[in-house]
Design a protein around this motif. Structure first.
Motif, PDB file in Angstrom:
ATOM      1  N   ALA A  19       0.844  -1.192  -0.172  1.00 64.71           N
ATOM      2  CA  ALA A  19      -0.089  -0.036   0.056  1.00 64.71           C
ATOM      3  C   ALA A  19       0.769   1.343  -0.126  1.00 64.71           C
ATOM      4  O   ALA A  19       0.548   2.090  -0.561  1.00 64.71           O
ATOM      5  CB  ALA A  19      -1.019   0.100   0.890  1.00 64.71           C
ATOM      6  N   TRP A  24      -0.197   5.166  -1.001  1.00 64.39           N
ATOM      7  CA  TRP A  24      -0.824   5.251   0.248  1.00 64.39           C
ATOM      8  C   TRP A  24      -0.117   5.737   1.261  1.00 64.39           C
ATOM      9  O   TRP A  24       1.272   5.461   1.353  1.00 64.39           O
ATOM     10  CB  TRP A  24      -1.883   4.214   0.706  1.00 64.39           C
ATOM     11  CG  TRP A  24      -2.373   4.320   1.965  1.00 64.39           C
ATOM     12  CD1 TRP A  24      -3.424   4.793   2.468  1.00 64.39           C
ATOM     13  CD2 TRP A  24      -1.920   3.802   3.346  1.00 64.39           C
ATOM     14  NE1 TRP A  24      -3.716   4.754   3.716  1.00 64.39           N
ATOM     15  CE2 TRP A  24      -2.521   3.971   4.352  1.00 64.39           C
ATOM     16  CE3 TRP A  24      -0.766   2.897   3.390  1.00 64.39           C
ATOM     17  CZ2 TRP A  24      -2.449   3.674   5.791  1.00 64.39           C
ATOM     18  CZ3 TRP A  24      -0.541   2.416   5.097  1.00 64.39           C
ATOM     19  CH2 TRP A  24      -1.371   2.688   5.829  1.00 64.39           C
ATOM     20  N   THR A  28      -1.490  11.392   7.423  1.00 70.99           N
ATOM     21  CA  THR A  28      -2.208  12.251   6.377  1.00 70.99           C
ATOM     22  C   THR A  28      -1.875  13.710   6.581  1.00 70.99           C
ATOM     23  O   THR A  28      -2.284  14.547   5.592  1.00 70.99           O
ATOM     24  CB  THR A  28      -3.547  12.530   6.846  1.00 70.99           C
ATOM     25  OG1 THR A  28      -3.869  13.085   8.398  1.00 70.99           O
ATOM     26  CG2 THR A  28      -4.558  10.967   6.731  1.00 70.99           C
ATOM     27  N   LYS A  31       2.215  12.694   4.487  1.00 73.37           N
ATOM     28  CA  LYS A  31       2.030  11.863   3.228  1.00 73.37           C
ATOM     29  C   LYS A  31       3.287  11.178   2.579  1.00 73.37           C
ATOM     30  O   LYS A  31       3.648  10.069   3.202  1.00 73.37           O
ATOM     31  CB  LYS A  31       1.142  12.797   2.241  1.00 73.37           C
ATOM     32  CG  LYS A  31      -0.179  13.450   2.821  1.00 73.37           C
ATOM     33  CD  LYS A  31      -0.891  14.207   1.612  1.00 73.37           C
ATOM     34  CE  LYS A  31      -2.038  14.572   2.247  1.00 73.37           C
ATOM     35  NZ  LYS A  31      -2.754  15.760   1.658  1.00 73.37           N
ATOM     36  N   GLY A  88      -5.831  -0.220   5.483  1.00 73.86           N
ATOM     37  CA  GLY A  88      -5.590   1.066   5.856  1.00 73.86           C
ATOM     38  C   GLY A  88      -5.278   1.153   7.252  1.00 73.86           C
ATOM     39  O   GLY A  88      -4.852  -0.093   7.881  1.00 73.86           O
ATOM     40  N   SER A 112      -6.235   6.564   8.230  1.00 77.19           N
ATOM     41  CA  SER A 112      -6.384   6.859   6.694  1.00 77.19           C
ATOM     42  C   SER A 112      -6.588   5.299   6.038  1.00 77.19           C
ATOM     43  O   SER A 112      -6.223   4.406   6.566  1.00 77.19           O
ATOM     44  CB  SER A 112      -4.759   7.152   6.437  1.00 77.19           C
ATOM     45  OG  SER A 112      -4.779   7.177   4.859  1.00 77.19           O
ATOM     46  N   VAL A 114      -6.800   3.229   2.595  1.00 78.32           N
ATOM     47  CA  VAL A 114      -6.089   3.244   1.109  1.00 78.32           C
ATOM     48  C   VAL A 114      -7.114   3.907   0.050  1.00 78.32           C
ATOM     49  O   VAL A 114      -8.382   3.480   0.284  1.00 78.32           O
ATOM     50  CB  VAL A 114      -5.649   1.975   0.683  1.00 78.32           C
ATOM     51  CG1 VAL A 114      -4.519   1.227   1.729  1.00 78.32           C
ATOM     52  CG2 VAL A 114      -6.889   0.843   0.737  1.00 78.32           C
ATOM     53  N   PRO A 115      -6.703   4.656  -0.998  1.00 80.50           N
ATOM     54  CA  PRO A 115      -7.625   5.098  -1.795  1.00 80.50           C
ATOM     55  C   PRO A 115      -8.292   3.943  -2.468  1.00 80.50           C
ATOM     56  O   PRO A 115      -9.776   4.346  -2.954  1.00 80.50           O
ATOM     57  CB  PRO A 115      -6.744   5.869  -2.648  1.00 80.50           C
ATOM     58  CG  PRO A 115      -5.698   5.930  -2.131  1.00 80.50           C
ATOM     59  CD  PRO A 115      -5.352   4.765  -1.193  1.00 80.50           C
ATOM     60  N   GLN A 118     -11.756   3.397  -0.295  1.00 79.73           N
ATOM     61  CA  GLN A 118     -12.311   4.444   0.474  1.00 79.73           C
ATOM     62  C   GLN A 118     -14.018   4.386  -0.040  1.00 79.73           C
ATOM     63  O   GLN A 118     -14.223   3.822  -1.123  1.00 79.73           O
ATOM     64  CB  GLN A 118     -11.889   5.812  -0.058  1.00 79.73           C
ATOM     65  CG  GLN A 118     -10.472   6.032   0.816  1.00 79.73           C
ATOM     66  CD  GLN A 118      -9.758   7.278   0.172  1.00 79.73           C
ATOM     67  OE1 GLN A 118     -10.133   7.982  -0.592  1.00 79.73           O
ATOM     68  NE2 GLN A 118      -8.500   7.450   0.815  1.00 79.73           N
TER      69      GLN A 118
END
Length: 186
Positions: A19, A24, A28, A31, A88, A112, A114-115, A118
């Motif tokens: 990830a 990721w 946040t 980053k 995440g 957070s 992972v995209p 989401q």
């Protein structure tokens, strides 16, 4: 699938590292810089990396801030979100002796997802699962912060009983950006 909070482990570390390589970051604020640092630490000593994610005695070294300064580590731990695969992370940190946090710590909990996972309710469920652990550490409440434009994060916090406490400017180390502070009573 049901979300579980799992203690970090060597067995699942490859999923975490994958990830990070896919863009990721559990941090946040810092980053990509934080993701790069973590990949380097994993490559150097995966056992120590995993062990350092569970630090309720604050034995690890100082924490790097976005402006390059460092601050003392608080007691805390990280849990990985898992629904059959890595989704995440969520972490809890606290200051011994009370619920108040030092000015350089934006909140008790950070998360957070992972995209590619989401929008599925994973953060909402993970936060709900972590709140009893915060209570077990003697916290009467937890504070979480988010940017004013991060509506999904605000929804996660509100769905878990959060209430807006204040709109404020982050410390200089974070660039003095505007933020929202929420509190969840435990």
């Amino acid at each position: 699938m049901t979300i579980e909070l799992l203690a970090p482990s060597l067995a699942r570390l490859p999923f975490y590292a994958d990830a990070l390589r896919r863009g990721w970051s559990p941090d946040t604020v810092r980053k990509a810089a934080a993701a790069t640092e973590q990949l380097e630490r994993i490559a150097q000593d995966p056992v120590a990396f995993v062990a350092g994610l569970d630090d309720p005695e604050a034995c690890g070294g100082p924490i790097p801030m976005p402006d390059g300064t460092t601050v003392p580590r608080l007691p805390g731990f990280q849990r990985w979100l898992w629904d059959g695969e890595f989704c995440g992370s969520i972490n809890l940190r606290w200051q011994p002796g009370g619920a108040a946090l030092p000015p350089h710590v934006l909140g008790h909990i950070g998360y957070s997802v992972v995209p590619w996972m989401q929008g599925r309710g994973h953060a909402t469920r993970a936060l709900a699962l972590l709140l009893p652990e915060a209570r077990a550490h003697g916290l009467p409440y937890v504070e979480l912060t988010t940017n004013p434009d991060n509506i999904p994060s605000q929804r996660v916090i509100l769905a878990n009983g959060g209430r807006l406490v204040e709109r404020f400017r982050k410390a200089a180390a974070y660039g003095e950006d505007e933020a929202l502070r929420f509190r969840i009573d435990l």
